[in-house]
Design a protein around this motif. Structure first.
Motif, short mmCIF file in Angstrom:
data_model
loop_
_atom_site.label_atom_id
_atom_site.label_comp_id
_atom_site.label_asym_id
_atom_site.label_seq_id
_atom_site.Cartn_x
_atom_site.Cartn_y
_atom_site.Cartn_z
N SER A 1 -44.50 -27.39 -0.50
CA SER A 1 -45.63 -28.75 -0.12
C SER A 1 -46.86 -28.37 -1.52
CB SER A 1 -45.79 -28.79 1.30
OG SER A 1 -46.42 -28.14 1.99
N TYR A 2 -47.20 -29.49 -1.16
CA TYR A 2 -48.55 -29.50 -2.07
C TYR A 2 -49.63 -30.65 -1.97
CZ TYR A 2 -51.52 -29.33 -5.75
OH TYR A 2 -53.02 -29.69 -6.69
N HIS A 3 -50.40 -30.26 -1.18
CA HIS A 3 -51.49 -31.02 -0.54
C HIS A 3 -52.52 -31.24 -1.52
CE1 HIS A 3 -48.49 -31.73 2.63
NE2 HIS A 3 -48.36 -31.00 3.04
N GLY A 4 -52.77 -30.37 -2.18
CA GLY A 4 -54.69 -31.01 -3.23
C GLY A 4 -54.17 -29.46 -4.24
N ALA B 1 -46.89 -33.08 6.67
CA ALA B 1 -45.73 -32.96 5.52
C ALA B 1 -46.18 -34.01 4.67
CB ALA B 1 -44.85 -32.50 6.30
N GLU B 2 -45.56 -34.26 3.45
CA GLU B 2 -44.58 -34.88 2.30
C GLU B 2 -43.50 -35.53 3.19
OE1 GLU B 2 -44.98 -33.65 -1.31
OE2 GLU B 2 -45.25 -31.82 -0.40
N PRO B 3 -43.49 -37.17 3.41
CA PRO B 3 -42.36 -37.76 4.19
C PRO B 3 -41.02 -38.05 3.34
CG PRO B 3 -43.92 -39.08 4.20
CD PRO B 3 -44.94 -37.82 3.85
N ALA C 1 -49.08 -37.94 7.53
CA ALA C 1 -48.22 -38.03 6.63
C ALA C 1 -48.72 -37.83 4.93
CB ALA C 1 -47.47 -38.91 6.88
N ASP C 2 -49.04 -36.93 4.10
CA ASP C 2 -49.42 -37.09 2.82
C ASP C 2 -48.36 -37.99 2.07
OD1 ASP C 2 -49.99 -36.59 0.10
OD2 ASP C 2 -50.34 -34.71 0.19
N GLU C 3 -48.91 -38.72 1.64
CA GLU C 3 -47.84 -39.71 1.18
C GLU C 3 -49.09 -40.19 -0.61
OE1 GLU C 3 -46.18 -42.77 2.14
OE2 GLU C 3 -44.90 -42.74 4.61
N VAL C 4 -49.81 -39.12 -1.14
CA VAL C 4 -49.85 -39.22 -2.27
C VAL C 4 -49.39 -39.89 -3.17
CG1 VAL C 4 -51.79 -37.93 -3.97
CG2 VAL C 4 -52.43 -37.79 -0.97
N MET C 5 -47.85 -38.70 -2.84
CA MET C 5 -46.58 -39.03 -4.03
C MET C 5 -46.22 -40.52 -4.16
SD MET C 5 -44.62 -36.33 -6.17
CE MET C 5 -45.92 -35.83 -7.40
N THR D 1 -61.58 -40.33 -3.72
CA THR D 1 -61.24 -40.21 -5.38
C THR D 1 -59.98 -39.31 -4.90
OG1 THR D 1 -63.35 -38.80 -5.58
CG2 THR D 1 -63.32 -40.49 -5.98
N THR D 2 -59.38 -38.59 -4.59
CA THR D 2 -58.28 -37.59 -4.61
C THR D 2 -57.50 -37.42 -4.04
OG1 THR D 2 -59.65 -35.41 -4.94
CG2 THR D 2 -59.40 -35.89 -7.33
N GLY D 3 -56.14 -37.18 -4.36
CA GLY D 3 -55.77 -36.75 -3.12
C GLY D 3 -55.66 -35.63 -2.74
N SER D 4 -56.35 -34.62 -3.08
CA SER D 4 -56.77 -33.49 -2.16
C SER D 4 -58.15 -33.49 -1.38
CB SER D 4 -57.69 -32.13 -3.54
OG SER D 4 -56.41 -31.86 -4.69
N GLU D 5 -58.92 -34.45 -1.89
CA GLU D 5 -59.60 -35.04 -0.84
C GLU D 5 -59.69 -35.59 0.48
OE1 GLU D 5 -64.31 -36.50 -2.61
OE2 GLU D 5 -62.12 -36.77 -4.45
N ALA D 6 -58.18 -36.61 -0.05
CA ALA D 6 -58.32 -36.58 1.29
C ALA D 6 -57.29 -36.68 1.92
CB ALA D 6 -56.84 -38.93 0.46
N ASN D 7 -56.99 -35.54 2.01
CA ASN D 7 -55.99 -34.69 2.37
C ASN D 7 -57.27 -33.47 3.17
OD1 ASN D 7 -53.02 -35.53 2.88
ND2 ASN D 7 -53.40 -34.50 0.44
N GLU D 8 -57.27 -33.46 2.43
CA GLU D 8 -59.18 -32.50 3.17
C GLU D 8 -59.88 -33.45 4.54
OE1 GLU D 8 -59.57 -30.11 1.40
OE2 GLU D 8 -60.99 -28.71 3.02
N GLY E 1 -53.03 -41.94 -2.59
CA GLY E 1 -53.58 -41.89 -3.89
C GLY E 1 -52.85 -42.00 -4.91
N LYS E 2 -52.80 -41.42 -5.95
CA LYS E 2 -52.46 -41.86 -7.30
C LYS E 2 -51.88 -43.35 -7.30
CE LYS E 2 -49.70 -37.56 -7.27
NZ LYS E 2 -50.16 -36.76 -8.70
N GLY E 3 -50.34 -43.67 -6.68
CA GLY E 3 -50.68 -45.28 -7.71
C GLY E 3 -51.73 -46.24 -7.01
#
Ligand SMILES: Cc1ncc(COP(=O)(O)O)c(C=O)c1O
Length: 454
Positions: free
Chosen positions: A137-140, A210-212, A244-248, A103-110, A273-275
């Motif tokens: 960086s921000y991952h959650g 990391a975020e690309p 690769a964190d592509e949440v944003m 449900t959230t980007g944080s969970e996906a990264n976890e 996540g997000k979009g």
């Protein structure tokens, strides 16, 4: 708008803030109970990508909620989930890709971090437990994602409670953390990963995350073309999984379905996540190359991650309808060309202004960094709170942006991001650029003189 003490039973995220009461929206504009309009050029938190109140998305959600809204993902699957994963596999270019919806980007990264560790264990590499992250960086918001994240203000209060992970510098050419200049630097910031591997030992390292394209903490910083191929090579040589964190930055925002496609390399594990569902449903995704999932299967293991709301049927319906809408209206191409236009206009209107240091970005992820001195790139003092002042002044003029702080040293360094939905019109793009110019001239420039005079 003057801050009021919040009343009622809602525990709001900000105490000293008046929240306009939004009742509805149209296009990319939010409308409050006073009839005030807010052109949302940040899509909330860079979330909304197909606009507000899209009828066919609402219908798809309602239909699934009527059929069956929830099943427990340890016991059932649903046709809508399988159809969604098949449709996603057509656009997300990972080999034999498998999708794990959350449900959230944080969970996906976890989940990604845990999967990486689990894969190393089934490969007989039990000592590999470190996940290297990057500063800026921000991952959650969870303790696990904060440990790999690199945003000081979010991490610092919880450091004694977390198992902190190694960090390397981010590829921020505007403010090179290594004091170098591109291209003479020869991408030393990527070689920092090799140095970290030497320092901690490859046999201790499970993954690199990391975020690309960097999100809020570094405001749409795009690394040089050679960066990601070098990172991929270092990971491959040392048996390190690349997350690769592509949440944003994912799911079309940069003008390609995945931001990593701009760099000609693919990760082992991808998060989004997000979009994904355009904001109508809290939906995120961990995606993995198929062979990783097969490795777990052949080791007789299930993934050690779940959650009550994982694999949610209504989430899948929302995600599938959003994906089809993006395809039908070619919104990935729209993000590319509208983003190009937004970037050109922001550069044309802002780059020459005192107080503006850098205008950067890719697709519909554009960032503006404010500085006291353009040549020395000196950040404003943190207590001037420039990013939030710019945000508030734009909001008061009816345009929403996404403020961020800490690009210079974790504390100083003010930025705002524009990340509008891909349905933004040419006229709205012009309003965003014009409003930001007016705010820089009327709000930032006077502060510049005040600070110089101090
Ligand atoms: C790059 C990135 N990763 C992860 C997250 C966390 O996502 P969420 O807030 O949905 O938990 C965010 C949120 O802003 C993000 O920008």
């Amino acid at each position: 708008m003057s801050p009021q003490h919040p009343e009622g039973h809602v525990f709001y995220r900000k105490m000293w803030h008046s929240f306009p009461r939004i009742t509805h929206g149209e296009g990319i504009t939010l409308i409050d109970d006073q009839g005030r309009r807010y052109l949302d050029a940040a899509g909330g938190a860079i979330v909304v990508n197909i606009g507000i109140g899209v009828e066919e998305i609402a219908a798809a959600i309602a239909e699934q909620a009527r059929l069956v809204a929830y099943v427990h993902a340890e016991k059932f699957t649903t046709p809508v989930l399988e159809a969604y994963a098949d449709a996603l596999a057509e656009v997300i270019p990972l080999p034999d890709v498998r999708f794990f919806p959350l449900t959230t980007g944080s969970e996906a990264n976890e989940a990604a971090i845990k999967l990486a560790r689990q894969i190393q264990i089934v490969r007989g590499q039990r000592s590999r437990h470190l996940v290297i992250g990057r500063w800026g960086s921000y991952h959650g918001m969870t303790l696990g994602t904060l440990a790999v994240g690199g945003r000081a203000s979010a991490r610092n209060p919880y450091l004694p409670m977390m198992y902190d992970m190694p960090h390397i510098p981010a590829p921020t050419c505007y403010r090179c953390p290594l004091g170098k200049q591109y291209p003479e630097c020869a991408i030393a910031c990527a070689d920092a990963l090799e140095e970290a591997v030497a320092e901690y030992g490859a046999d201790q390292i499970a993954a690199f995350i990391a975020e690309p394209v960097s999100g809020a903490a570094l405001a749409a910083t795009v690394p040089p073309a050679e960066y990601w191929p070098r990172i991929r090579d270092i990971c491959d040589r040392h048996g390190i999984l690349l997350i690769a964190d592509e949440v944003m930055c994912g799911f079309g925002r940069t003008g390609k379905w995945c931001a990593f496609e701009h760099f000609g390399v693919a990760p082992d594990i991808l998060t989004m996540g997000k979009g994904l569902a355009g904001g109508v449903f809290p939906l995120s995704m961990m995606a993995a190359r198929g062979h990783l999932v097969e490795e777990l299967y052949h080791a007789g293991q299930d993934i050690g991650h779940g959650g009550t709301f994982s694999h949610h049927p209504v989430g899948a319906a929302a995600g599938l309808a959003t994906l089809r809408y993006i395809q039908k209206h070619d919104l990935v191409s729209a993000a590319a060309h509208k983003g190009r236009r937004l970037g050109e206009l922001l550069r044309a209107k802002l780059s020459g202004l005192p107080g503006v240091g850098d205008v950067r970005g890719i697709g519909l992820m554009q960032g503006v960094e404010f500085v006291m001195d353009k040549t020395a790139r000196t950040p404003f003092p943190a207590d001037l709170n420039i990013a939030n002042r710019v945000f508030a002044a734009c909001r008061d003029r009816g345009v929403m942006l996404y403020p961020g702080r800490g690009t210079a040293d974790g504390i100083r360094g003010d930025v705002v991001m524009a990340g509008p939905p891909a349905v933004i019109t040419e006229e709205e793009i012009a309003i965003v650029a014009h409003t930001l110019k007016e705010v820089v001239e009327q709000v930032v420039a006077p502060l510049l003189h005040d600070s110089v005079g101090q």
